[in-house]
Design a protein around this motif. Sequence first.
Motif, PDB file in Angstrom:
ATOM      1  N   SER A   1      66.322  -8.495  45.017  1.00  0.00           N
ATOM      2  CA  SER A   1      64.861  -8.502  44.893  1.00  0.00           C
ATOM      3  C   SER A   1      64.227  -7.459  45.800  1.00  0.00           C
ATOM      4  O   SER A   1      63.256  -6.801  45.415  1.00  0.00           O
ATOM      5  CB  SER A   1      64.308  -9.890  45.230  1.00  0.00           C
ATOM      6  OG  SER A   1      64.745 -10.830  44.282  1.00  0.00           O
TER       7      SER A   1
ATOM      8  N   ASN B   1      64.560  -4.009  44.226  1.00  0.00           N
ATOM      9  CA  ASN B   1      63.576  -3.841  43.158  1.00  0.00           C
ATOM     10  C   ASN B   1      62.167  -3.650  43.715  1.00  0.00           C
ATOM     11  O   ASN B   1      61.397  -2.851  43.201  1.00  0.00           O
ATOM     12  CB  ASN B   1      63.604  -5.036  42.210  1.00  0.00           C
ATOM     13  CG  ASN B   1      64.694  -4.935  41.173  1.00  0.00           C
ATOM     14  OD1 ASN B   1      65.205  -3.864  40.891  1.00  0.00           O
ATOM     15  ND2 ASN B   1      65.068  -6.065  40.618  1.00  0.00           N
ATOM     16  N   ALA B   2      61.829  -4.372  44.762  1.00  0.00           N
ATOM     17  CA  ALA B   2      60.486  -4.285  45.346  1.00  0.00           C
ATOM     18  C   ALA B   2      60.208  -2.892  45.914  1.00  0.00           C
ATOM     19  O   ALA B   2      59.056  -2.459  45.964  1.00  0.00           O
ATOM     20  CB  ALA B   2      60.318  -5.339  46.428  1.00  0.00           C
ATOM     21  N   ALA B   3      61.250  -2.194  46.311  1.00  0.00           N
ATOM     22  CA  ALA B   3      61.086  -0.861  46.905  1.00  0.00           C
ATOM     23  C   ALA B   3      60.785   0.218  45.862  1.00  0.00           C
ATOM     24  O   ALA B   3      60.415   1.329  46.225  1.00  0.00           O
ATOM     25  CB  ALA B   3      62.339  -0.491  47.685  1.00  0.00           C
ATOM     26  N   HIS B   4      60.930  -0.107  44.589  1.00  0.00           N
ATOM     27  CA  HIS B   4      60.750   0.883  43.528  1.00  0.00           C
ATOM     28  C   HIS B   4      59.754   0.376  42.487  1.00  0.00           C
ATOM     29  O   HIS B   4      60.085  -0.518  41.708  1.00  0.00           O
ATOM     30  CB  HIS B   4      62.083   1.188  42.852  1.00  0.00           C
ATOM     31  CG  HIS B   4      63.086   1.757  43.795  1.00  0.00           C
ATOM     32  ND1 HIS B   4      63.043   3.055  44.226  1.00  0.00           N
ATOM     33  CD2 HIS B   4      64.133   1.180  44.429  1.00  0.00           C
ATOM     34  CE1 HIS B   4      64.025   3.272  45.078  1.00  0.00           C
ATOM     35  NE2 HIS B   4      64.700   2.151  45.220  1.00  0.00           N
ATOM     36  N   PRO B   5      58.555   0.953  42.445  1.00  0.00           N
ATOM     37  CA  PRO B   5      57.560   0.454  41.503  1.00  0.00           C
ATOM     38  C   PRO B   5      57.879   0.732  40.032  1.00  0.00           C
ATOM     39  O   PRO B   5      57.397   0.024  39.161  1.00  0.00           O
ATOM     40  CB  PRO B   5      56.276   1.178  41.916  1.00  0.00           C
ATOM     41  CG  PRO B   5      56.728   2.382  42.673  1.00  0.00           C
ATOM     42  CD  PRO B   5      58.060   2.023  43.291  1.00  0.00           C
ATOM     43  N   PHE B   6      58.695   1.757  39.745  1.00  0.00           N
ATOM     44  CA  PHE B   6      58.899   2.140  38.345  1.00  0.00           C
ATOM     45  C   PHE B   6      60.313   1.938  37.820  1.00  0.00           C
ATOM     46  O   PHE B   6      60.568   2.215  36.655  1.00  0.00           O
ATOM     47  CB  PHE B   6      58.487   3.600  38.136  1.00  0.00           C
ATOM     48  CG  PHE B   6      57.057   3.836  38.495  1.00  0.00           C
ATOM     49  CD1 PHE B   6      56.043   3.261  37.758  1.00  0.00           C
ATOM     50  CD2 PHE B   6      56.718   4.600  39.592  1.00  0.00           C
ATOM     51  CE1 PHE B   6      54.708   3.451  38.087  1.00  0.00           C
ATOM     52  CE2 PHE B   6      55.391   4.803  39.937  1.00  0.00           C
ATOM     53  CZ  PHE B   6      54.387   4.232  39.188  1.00  0.00           C
ATOM     54  N   LYS B   7      61.227   1.532  38.658  1.00  0.00           N
ATOM     55  CA  LYS B   7      62.582   1.265  38.159  1.00  0.00           C
ATOM     56  C   LYS B   7      63.091  -0.023  38.787  1.00  0.00           C
ATOM     57  O   LYS B   7      63.097  -0.184  39.987  1.00  0.00           O
ATOM     58  CB  LYS B   7      63.537   2.432  38.424  1.00  0.00           C
ATOM     59  CG  LYS B   7      63.761   2.766  39.868  1.00  0.00           C
ATOM     60  CD  LYS B   7      64.774   3.893  40.027  1.00  0.00           C
ATOM     61  CE  LYS B   7      65.091   4.093  41.500  1.00  0.00           C
ATOM     62  NZ  LYS B   7      66.082   5.099  41.730  1.00  0.00           N
ATOM     63  N   LYS B   8      63.442  -0.928  37.934  1.00  0.00           N
ATOM     64  CA  LYS B   8      63.881  -2.246  38.391  1.00  0.00           C
ATOM     65  C   LYS B   8      65.072  -2.692  37.541  1.00  0.00           C
ATOM     66  O   LYS B   8      65.171  -2.347  36.370  1.00  0.00           O
ATOM     67  CB  LYS B   8      62.762  -3.258  38.265  1.00  0.00           C
ATOM     68  CG  LYS B   8      61.514  -2.831  39.041  1.00  0.00           C
ATOM     69  CD  LYS B   8      60.589  -3.957  39.267  1.00  0.00           C
ATOM     70  CE  LYS B   8      59.324  -3.524  39.962  1.00  0.00           C
ATOM     71  NZ  LYS B   8      59.450  -3.080  41.311  1.00  0.00           N
TER      72      LYS B   8
ATOM     73  N   LYS C   1      66.678  -6.063  36.170  1.00  0.00           N
ATOM     74  CA  LYS C   1      66.354  -7.471  35.991  1.00  0.00           C
ATOM     75  C   LYS C   1      67.588  -8.206  35.508  1.00  0.00           C
ATOM     76  O   LYS C   1      68.009  -8.034  34.369  1.00  0.00           O
ATOM     77  CB  LYS C   1      65.228  -7.629  34.979  1.00  0.00           C
ATOM     78  CG  LYS C   1      64.867  -9.074  34.750  1.00  0.00           C
ATOM     79  CD  LYS C   1      63.444  -9.223  34.360  1.00  0.00           C
ATOM     80  CE  LYS C   1      63.015 -10.618  34.008  1.00  0.00           C
ATOM     81  NZ  LYS C   1      63.528 -11.717  34.687  1.00  0.00           N
TER      82      LYS C   1
END
Length: 77
Positions: A15, A18-25, A27
Amino acid sequence: MLMLIIPPEMIAAASAINAAHPFKKIKPITLTDGRLAVNADLLTDCGPGQTWEDWAALGGGLVPVEVDPSLFPVSAP
């Protein structure tokens, strides 16, 4: 299908990545047996300078396992 099972103790780390990257996650999906999983192909694109580089430390500690397709969630049309 080869998947990486994310153990409960690694969920917070995933998590945070993911939080460190606004456009690539990434899931993870929840398998019908309750485990979280991501496709093992992630390991081929997480080296230095690659798209999912931040996942290298996390994914590198996981071993791909064959997951029976019956464990994948079925979504409604």
